[in-house]
Design a protein around this motif. Sequence first.
Motif, PDB file in Angstrom:
ATOM      1  N   ALA A  31       0.740  -1.256  -0.021  1.00  0.00           N
ATOM      2  CA  ALA A  31       0.047  -0.268  -0.111  1.00  0.00           C
ATOM      3  C   ALA A  31       0.882   1.290   0.123  1.00  0.00           C
ATOM      4  O   ALA A  31       0.355   2.209  -0.682  1.00  0.00           O
ATOM      5  N   THR A  32       2.172   1.247   0.474  1.00  0.00           N
ATOM      6  CA  THR A  32       2.881   2.446   0.629  1.00  0.00           C
ATOM      7  C   THR A  32       3.820   2.470  -0.326  1.00  0.00           C
ATOM      8  O   THR A  32       4.815   3.524  -0.346  1.00  0.00           O
ATOM      9  N   THR A  33       4.342   1.417  -1.119  1.00  0.00           N
ATOM     10  CA  THR A  33       5.462   1.640  -1.886  1.00  0.00           C
ATOM     11  C   THR A  33       5.150   1.218  -3.316  1.00  0.00           C
ATOM     12  O   THR A  33       5.633   1.606  -4.339  1.00  0.00           O
ATOM     13  N   LYS A  34       4.105   0.093  -3.663  1.00  0.00           N
ATOM     14  CA  LYS A  34       4.072  -0.271  -5.128  1.00  0.00           C
ATOM     15  C   LYS A  34       3.871   0.788  -6.298  1.00  0.00           C
ATOM     16  O   LYS A  34       4.832   1.047  -6.747  1.00  0.00           O
ATOM     17  N   SER A  35       3.034   1.663  -6.103  1.00  0.00           N
ATOM     18  CA  SER A  35       2.581   2.705  -7.024  1.00  0.00           C
ATOM     19  C   SER A  35       3.038   4.074  -6.640  1.00  0.00           C
ATOM     20  O   SER A  35       3.039   4.966  -7.434  1.00  0.00           O
ATOM     21  N   ASN A  36       3.032   4.224  -5.431  1.00  0.00           N
ATOM     22  CA  ASN A  36       3.322   5.638  -4.878  1.00  0.00           C
ATOM     23  C   ASN A  36       4.436   6.107  -4.075  1.00  0.00           C
ATOM     24  O   ASN A  36       4.505   7.415  -3.781  1.00  0.00           O
ATOM     25  N   ASN A  37       5.203   5.075  -3.628  1.00  0.00           N
ATOM     26  CA  ASN A  37       6.711   5.646  -3.281  1.00  0.00           C
ATOM     27  C   ASN A  37       6.353   6.571  -1.998  1.00  0.00           C
ATOM     28  O   ASN A  37       6.936   7.528  -1.985  1.00  0.00           O
ATOM     29  N   LEU A  38       5.397   6.133  -1.095  1.00  0.00           N
ATOM     30  CA  LEU A  38       5.291   6.980   0.018  1.00  0.00           C
ATOM     31  C   LEU A  38       6.333   6.981   1.200  1.00  0.00           C
ATOM     32  O   LEU A  38       6.329   7.894   1.841  1.00  0.00           O
ATOM     33  N   SER A  39       6.702   5.966   1.282  1.00  0.00           N
ATOM     34  CA  SER A  39       7.679   5.649   2.378  1.00  0.00           C
ATOM     35  C   SER A  39       8.482   4.450   2.065  1.00  0.00           C
ATOM     36  O   SER A  39       8.540   3.672   1.182  1.00  0.00           O
ATOM     37  N   THR A  40       9.903   4.574   2.685  1.00  0.00           N
ATOM     38  CA  THR A  40      10.843   3.374   2.685  1.00  0.00           C
ATOM     39  C   THR A  40      10.442   2.531   4.028  1.00  0.00           C
ATOM     40  O   THR A  40      10.625   3.059   5.311  1.00  0.00           O
ATOM     41  N   ASN A  41      10.138   1.267   3.740  1.00  0.00           N
ATOM     42  CA  ASN A  41       9.778   0.339   5.055  1.00  0.00           C
ATOM     43  C   ASN A  41      10.677  -0.670   5.259  1.00  0.00           C
ATOM     44  O   ASN A  41      11.472  -1.299   4.404  1.00  0.00           O
ATOM     45  N   SER A  42      10.731  -1.183   6.639  1.00  0.00           N
ATOM     46  CA  SER A  42      11.410  -2.295   7.013  1.00  0.00           C
ATOM     47  C   SER A  42      10.650  -2.895   8.260  1.00  0.00           C
ATOM     48  O   SER A  42      10.035  -2.290   8.896  1.00  0.00           O
ATOM     49  N   LYS A  43      10.659  -4.229   8.265  1.00  0.00           N
ATOM     50  CA  LYS A  43       9.834  -4.885   9.634  1.00  0.00           C
ATOM     51  C   LYS A  43      11.028  -4.387  10.769  1.00  0.00           C
ATOM     52  O   LYS A  43      12.094  -4.398  10.626  1.00  0.00           O
ATOM     53  N   PHE A  44      10.334  -4.405  11.904  1.00  0.00           N
ATOM     54  CA  PHE A  44      10.985  -4.013  12.947  1.00  0.00           C
ATOM     55  C   PHE A  44      10.832  -5.271  13.985  1.00  0.00           C
ATOM     56  O   PHE A  44       9.630  -5.246  14.543  1.00  0.00           O
ATOM     57  N   ASN A  45      11.744  -6.080  14.181  1.00  0.00           N
ATOM     58  CA  ASN A  45      11.424  -7.328  14.871  1.00  0.00           C
ATOM     59  C   ASN A  45      11.523  -7.010  16.471  1.00  0.00           C
ATOM     60  O   ASN A  45      12.739  -6.492  16.855  1.00  0.00           O
TER      61      ASN A  45
END
Length: 385
Positions: A31-45
Amino acid sequence: QDKGTKMTEFWLISAPGEKTCQQTWEKLHAATTKSNNLSTNSKFNIPDLKVGTLDVLVGLSDELAKLDAFVESVVKKVAQYMADVLEDSKDKVQENLLANGDILLDQKWQARHEFYLSSLDTLPSLFLFKGVNQIDNDLKARASAYNNLKGNLQNLERKNAGSLLTRSLADIVKKEDFVLDSEYLVTLLVIVPKLNYNDWVKQYETLAEMVVPRSSNVLFEDQDSYLCNVTLFRKAVDDFKHKAREYKFLVRDFQYNEEEMKADKEEMNRLSTDKKKQFGPLVRWLKVNFSEAFIAWIHVKALRVFVESVLRYGLPVNFQAMLLQPNKKTMKKLREVLYDLYKHLDSSAAAIIDATMDIPGLNLSQQEYYPYVYYKIDCNLLEFK
């Protein structure tokens, strides 16, 4: 990373696990990266922590909020003091404080500092508080010692600069400028404004009786004045001073004392050497302890996410924590996307979301509420212009 679009702020959020936690992560990421590059994400374990009673969790939630504020203040203090110590090279502060967003994204902090506490009671926060409190106290002591040294050095430097009326003359005058050890004669130092210098040359021998002819030389000059010496009989000194004042020639109160002047110079060299000696170890200490404090801060955030997620989403523990680095220009859009993803978690959020959306730079305090668990990690506080 492109500095223009990236924020040095991170959003640490969590949402309940769907069929699996992996699914929760994939849904957010899409939802946040595919088409719209809204954020850089990573899992936070976050490791599975044993959960105590609800009362313990509620109490811990308050305690962690206070701890979060305290640790953040120490992180800021260390960063700010690094900027103070680097004085003219503030642009180097960032590279010296390596533990900013990269630590978050790489999650090196986790490898280095596994939570060694399996049960979630007041221990982790106590343990973290002790470590950070120690850094805070050490910083006070080290800063105080270094600032003292710096202050003393600046005072001496000020003494060696400034106008001829007040500055130290130790590095200006020499022994041969004076008649010393004479019972009858004495050498005075006179500050003569440049505009009045011709008057001085004409007048000084006759300002009082018993002035030694041709005994005046220019020893030094600054922008406005000359420093001249003149030799005369001791008993004529008062008379000479009085007359000189009428012509705007100022006699400086000065006794030539080689020992004193030598001591002044040695003191300055000593302070200057001390400051250089302390500088390297101090910068190293600040780097290491900035990293420690920053890591502790992220630990507190992780504990807060865990506690808050269990309080909100219930047991058994089933949530995915995720770290988002928003793009500057699309933060509002990102908020809306997150709201659409998670509004089903909470009906009361609908009224609030509109109220908070249009307030730029809203202070993210306790009152700001989203249907998902949310904490901001603001690395802007580490930027010094």
